[in-house]
Scaffold this motif. Structure first.
Motif, short mmCIF file in Angstrom:
data_model
loop_
_atom_site.label_atom_id
_atom_site.label_comp_id
_atom_site.label_asym_id
_atom_site.label_seq_id
_atom_site.Cartn_x
_atom_site.Cartn_y
_atom_site.Cartn_z
N ASP A 152 55.86 9.48 -12.40
CA ASP A 152 54.82 9.69 -13.53
C ASP A 152 53.44 10.25 -12.93
OD1 ASP A 152 54.84 7.08 -12.37
OD2 ASP A 152 53.48 6.52 -14.21
N LEU A 153 53.15 10.03 -11.66
CA LEU A 153 51.92 10.38 -11.07
C LEU A 153 52.15 11.64 -10.31
CD1 LEU A 153 50.92 6.98 -9.48
CD2 LEU A 153 50.13 7.86 -11.80
N PRO A 154 51.11 12.33 -10.34
CA PRO A 154 50.90 13.97 -9.79
C PRO A 154 51.39 13.81 -8.19
CG PRO A 154 48.78 13.41 -11.04
CD PRO A 154 49.72 12.05 -10.98
N GLY A 155 52.26 14.69 -8.12
CA GLY A 155 52.66 14.78 -6.57
C GLY A 155 53.62 13.82 -6.04
N VAL A 156 54.17 12.81 -7.06
CA VAL A 156 55.20 11.70 -6.65
C VAL A 156 54.66 10.91 -5.48
CG1 VAL A 156 57.51 11.09 -6.80
CG2 VAL A 156 56.65 13.05 -7.92
N PRO A 157 53.40 10.20 -5.38
CA PRO A 157 53.00 9.50 -4.29
C PRO A 157 54.06 8.62 -3.88
CG PRO A 157 51.49 9.39 -6.08
CD PRO A 157 52.61 9.94 -6.32
N ASP A 158 54.17 8.32 -2.47
CA ASP A 158 55.38 7.54 -1.81
C ASP A 158 54.96 5.97 -2.07
OD1 ASP A 158 56.90 9.38 -0.24
OD2 ASP A 158 54.87 9.88 0.48
N LEU A 159 53.68 5.74 -2.22
CA LEU A 159 53.24 4.48 -2.53
C LEU A 159 52.12 4.54 -3.48
CD1 LEU A 159 52.66 2.55 0.86
CD2 LEU A 159 54.70 2.95 -0.27
N ALA A 160 52.03 3.60 -4.56
CA ALA A 160 50.88 3.74 -5.66
C ALA A 160 50.55 2.14 -6.31
CB ALA A 160 51.15 4.76 -6.55
N ASN A 161 49.67 1.95 -6.59
CA ASN A 161 49.33 0.76 -7.32
C ASN A 161 48.25 1.33 -8.33
OD1 ASN A 161 47.58 -1.51 -8.42
ND2 ASN A 161 48.62 -2.67 -6.78
N ARG A 162 48.85 1.32 -9.81
CA ARG A 162 48.24 1.68 -11.03
C ARG A 162 46.89 1.17 -11.48
NH1 ARG A 162 53.02 3.07 -10.35
NH2 ARG A 162 54.16 5.10 -11.16
N ARG A 163 47.00 -0.17 -11.18
CA ARG A 163 45.96 -1.06 -11.48
C ARG A 163 44.90 -0.73 -10.78
NH1 ARG A 163 47.38 -7.31 -12.74
NH2 ARG A 163 48.98 -6.20 -13.38
N ALA A 164 45.19 -0.64 -9.33
CA ALA A 164 44.12 -0.70 -8.59
C ALA A 164 43.64 0.74 -8.37
CB ALA A 164 44.18 -1.31 -7.15
N ARG A 165 44.53 1.53 -8.74
CA ARG A 165 44.10 3.10 -8.63
C ARG A 165 43.96 3.83 -7.25
NH1 ARG A 165 43.47 6.06 -13.62
NH2 ARG A 165 43.75 4.50 -15.21
N TRP A 166 45.25 3.48 -6.52
CA TRP A 166 45.21 4.24 -5.22
C TRP A 166 46.81 4.43 -5.06
CZ3 TRP A 166 48.91 2.11 -2.51
CH2 TRP A 166 49.32 0.45 -2.35
N ALA A 167 46.61 5.85 -4.39
CA ALA A 167 47.86 6.26 -4.04
C ALA A 167 48.24 6.68 -2.76
CB ALA A 167 48.06 7.69 -4.98
N VAL A 168 49.27 6.74 -2.18
CA VAL A 168 49.38 6.91 -0.53
C VAL A 168 50.61 7.86 -0.47
CG1 VAL A 168 49.88 6.13 1.69
CG2 VAL A 168 48.53 4.66 0.33
N PHE A 169 50.26 8.86 0.33
CA PHE A 169 51.44 9.83 0.69
C PHE A 169 51.75 9.86 2.18
CE2 PHE A 169 49.24 11.87 -3.05
CZ PHE A 169 50.46 12.37 -3.78
N VAL A 170 52.95 9.82 2.21
CA VAL A 170 53.52 9.69 3.55
C VAL A 170 54.09 11.10 3.81
CG1 VAL A 170 54.67 8.56 5.45
CG2 VAL A 170 53.98 7.42 3.73
N HIS A 171 53.15 12.04 4.67
CA HIS A 171 53.82 13.23 5.09
C HIS A 171 54.37 13.72 6.16
CE1 HIS A 171 52.18 14.65 1.19
NE2 HIS A 171 51.23 14.93 1.35
N GLY A 172 55.59 14.32 6.15
CA GLY A 172 55.93 14.67 7.67
C GLY A 172 55.17 15.80 8.16
N CYS A 173 54.97 15.79 9.31
CA CYS A 173 53.81 16.87 9.83
C CYS A 173 54.50 18.19 9.73
CB CYS A 173 53.65 16.36 11.30
SG CYS A 173 52.84 14.93 11.38
N TYR A 174 55.99 18.46 9.71
CA TYR A 174 56.56 19.72 9.84
C TYR A 174 56.50 20.31 8.59
CZ TYR A 174 60.32 23.06 10.47
OH TYR A 174 60.75 24.16 10.23
#
Ligand SMILES: [Zn+2]
Length: 138
Positions: free
Chosen positions: A46-68
């Protein structure tokens, strides 16, 4: 998509891993975030870009990106296949644009975003840990 059909072995191996969940870098990032005592969800369609980790209440999102696949700028892992090079350059460029749009959209929603690259997690993972430390300040 015909242009993508003939690829070399290394590219083909990389393509097989696309879209896989729970990859090694993702698991390492999760362990770091857990180690900070933070809670998160890994299903974030439901979040833009489909983050790998997110906490809606604290409002943070983490993307783990493959370098390639995400064309980590200046990174040795961000190579482009020589066969059908123009098509790949275009494909990677689209991914970069999409990644940027996701970060912008999340920021608009008031989210702090952190992008952790695969290479940030290499060895001790110290670089990833430094980036993720920002989440602890919320
Ligand atoms: Zn990298």
């Amino acid at each position: 998509m015909n242009g993508y059909r003939r690829v070399d072995a290394a590219t083909s191996a990389r393509m097989k891993r696309v879209g896989q969940r729970d990859t090694a870098p993702e698991l390492r990032a999760r362990a770091l975030v857990r180690g900070m005592g933070l809670r998160y969800r890994t299903t974030n369609r439901d979040l833009p870009g489909v983050p790998d980790l997110a906490n809606r209440r604290a409002r943070w999102a983490v993307f783990v990106h493959g370098c390639y696949w995400h064309s980590h700028a200046g990174c040795a892992k961000a190579t482009v296949p020589t066969r059908n090079r123009a098509l790949w350059v275009e494909k990677f460029a689209r991914t970069v644009v999409r990644d940027r749009a996701a970060l912008r959209a999340l920021k608009k929603l008031g989210y702090l975003t952190v992008v952790v690259w695969e290479c940030d997690l290499a060895r001790s993972g110290a670089r990833a840990a430094r980036k993720l430390a920002r989440l602890g300040t919320l």
